[in-house]
Write an enzyme that holds these catalytic residues in place. Structure first.
Site, PDB file in Angstrom:
ATOM      1  N   CYS A 318       0.819  -1.210   0.000  1.00 55.47           N
ATOM      2  CA  CYS A 318       0.000   0.000   0.000  1.00 55.47           C
ATOM      3  C   CYS A 318       0.849   1.255   0.000  1.00 55.47           C
ATOM      4  CB  CYS A 318      -0.909   0.039   1.225  1.00 55.47           C
ATOM      5  SG  CYS A 318      -1.630  -1.538   1.602  1.00 55.47           S
TER       6      CYS A 318
HETATM    7  N1  PMP Z   1      -4.897  -3.077   7.720  1.00 54.44           N
HETATM    8  C1  PMP Z   1      -3.903  -3.962   7.582  1.00 54.44           C
HETATM    9  C2  PMP Z   1      -3.223  -4.495   8.805  1.00 54.44           C
HETATM   10  C3  PMP Z   1      -3.518  -4.396   6.296  1.00 54.44           C
HETATM   11  O1  PMP Z   1      -2.520  -5.273   6.150  1.00 54.44           O
HETATM   12  C4  PMP Z   1      -4.193  -3.873   5.167  1.00 54.44           C
HETATM   13  C5  PMP Z   1      -3.784  -4.295   3.770  1.00 54.44           C
HETATM   14  N2  PMP Z   1      -4.112  -5.626   3.506  1.00 54.44           N
HETATM   15  C6  PMP Z   1      -5.237  -2.964   5.380  1.00 54.44           C
HETATM   16  C7  PMP Z   1      -5.553  -2.590   6.663  1.00 54.44           C
HETATM   17  C8  PMP Z   1      -5.992  -2.366   4.214  1.00 54.44           C
HETATM   18  O2  PMP Z   1      -6.654  -3.335   3.491  1.00 54.44           O
HETATM   19  P1  PMP Z   1      -7.379  -2.989   2.096  1.00 54.44           P
HETATM   20  O3  PMP Z   1      -6.281  -2.502   1.196  1.00 54.44           O
HETATM   21  O4  PMP Z   1      -7.962  -4.274   1.694  1.00 54.44           O
HETATM   22  O5  PMP Z   1      -8.379  -1.953   2.341  1.00 54.44           O
END
Ligand code: PMP
Length: 385
Positions: A318
């Protein structure tokens, strides 16, 4: 091809795909009063039962969202906005996912005060430091259950004992890997996500303990008991439900298998000279091996591994676009160059011991070759600093 980047994205289980296929072209809107609408409503409610069953919650305590990011936004921003009259101070741990950190920053711009709870060198929240940050006007504390980058698992129960304010726990990385039981945690809000348990992407949920009030952040037609506007993603939610049902049955056995592979991977990686483990040696996710290789860059390791068909990551996918060293690795006290030499290997449902063995065969010569190109390493070899 050994895929060791489950933390960035997981395949969807065939059993889940099969379930979702039933609803892709189903026209029913769960809010419609006719029978097709009712059918869609039943699909969503059945999934809600399964998802709540996985975390020991009541189905009325689940709000479906578009993923963990939205669930974290809803928990942090929605709770703070709703409960502003009680106080305007919140605390989040220094190693939270960027969706929590950025929600806290948003609140800061909107008149809230935010403190970051520090962690020790293994990534464990320092209880005494957390306690000293708590004030009479602290309304919310957010601490993740486990960190996807370094694997460290927090003692949520101990944190609960010191936190009088509302407690939000991001359990995205831990769900399906270790026990996530909202009652045992004592959390008021818990974030979970579908893809991390081999359901579709773009679906997640926020557990909202009965009586905990938040303001919705997606405004619309009052769906999800007014907590999240917008027509429900029926196939996605059905897939999340199926993934939760499978995970409930299989996670314990699966975790044992993952742990065995993880331990072999960590042991093998640490045999490479000047290689160190990131995160806690014992209290860590069963699928996470995060290591740092001195003198070389994680990115070049990834590219070299990719040429051998191995996929891993340098940290959170991310935030990989920012080129900043990971805030998680900085928070555990690594220097910039140490953080940049880190690689995360994450295992999952389709990982095999052969994948681990393949990595352990291919990686040592890659590291050696890259180090031969590293001026720092060569200087050290020749007896310099
Ligand atoms: N919280 C954690 C601990 C994550 O590892 C992630 C990414 N998988 C997220 C939140 C955000 O997830 P998403 O990109 O599916 O919204």
């Amino acid at each position: 091809m050994p895929y060791l980047d489950y933390v960035a994205g997981s395949p969807v289980d065939d059993r889940v795909v099969e379930e979702m296929m039933k609803y892709f072209s189903h026209p029913g809107n769960p809010s419609s009063v006719h029978s097709l609408g009712l059918e869609a409503r039943n699909v969503v409610e059945e999934a809600r039962n399964k998802v709540s069953g996985l975390i020991n919650a009541d189905s009325s305590e689940i709000v479906f969202t578009s993923g963990a990011t939205e669930a974290n936004n809803l928990a942090i921003i929605g709770y703070a906005m709703r409960n502003r009259r009680k106080g305007n101070h919140i605390v989040v741990s220094a190693i939270e996912h960027i969706s929590v950190i950025n929600s806290a920053k948003f609140l800061m711009k909107n008149g809230f005060e935010v403190d970051y709870a520090p962690v020790d060198r293994f990534g464990k929240v320092r209880l005494d430091e957390l306690e000293s940050l708590l004030r009479d006007d602290t309304i919310l504390v957010s601490v993740q259950h486990a960190n996807p980058e370094i694997g460290t698992v927090q003692e949520i129960r101990e944190i609960r004992e010191v936190v009088k304010a509302a407690l939000h726990v991001d359990a995205t990385a831990s769900l399906g890997k270790i026990e996530v039981d909202v009652e045992k945690m004592g959390a008021d809000m818990v974030t979970i996500s579908s893809n991390d348990i081999y359901g579709p992407r773009g679906v997640g949920a926020l557990y909202l303990r009965k009586g905990v009030r938040v303001n919705p952040i997606i405004l619309g037609g009052g769906q999800e008991s007014g907590m999240r506007g917008g027509t429900e993603n029926v196939p996605g939610i059905a897939g999340f439900g199926k993934a939760a049902e499978i995970t409930k049955k299989e996670w314990r056995k699966e975790s044992e298998r993952l742990k065995e592979m993880r331990d072999r991977l960590i042991d093998g990686l640490l045999e490479i000279e000047e290689t160190f483990l990131n995160g806690h040696p014992e209290d860590r996710l069963p699928n996470n091996a995060s290591v740092r290789f001195s003198y070389i860059e994680g990115e070049s390791i990834l590219l070299s591994m990719d040429m051998e068909g191995i996929q891993a990551s340098t940290g959170s996918a991310c935030t990989s676009k920012t080129l900043q060293p990971s805030h998680v690795l900085m928070a555990i006290g690594l220097k910039h160059e140490e953080a940049h030499g880190s690689v995360v290997f994450s295992l999952g449902r389709w990982s095999r011991m052969e994948d681990v063995n393949y990595v352990l065969e291919k990686l040592p010569p890659i590291i050696e070759r890259l180090r031969m190109m590293s001026p720092l390493y060569m200087k050290k070899k020749s007896g310099g600093d």
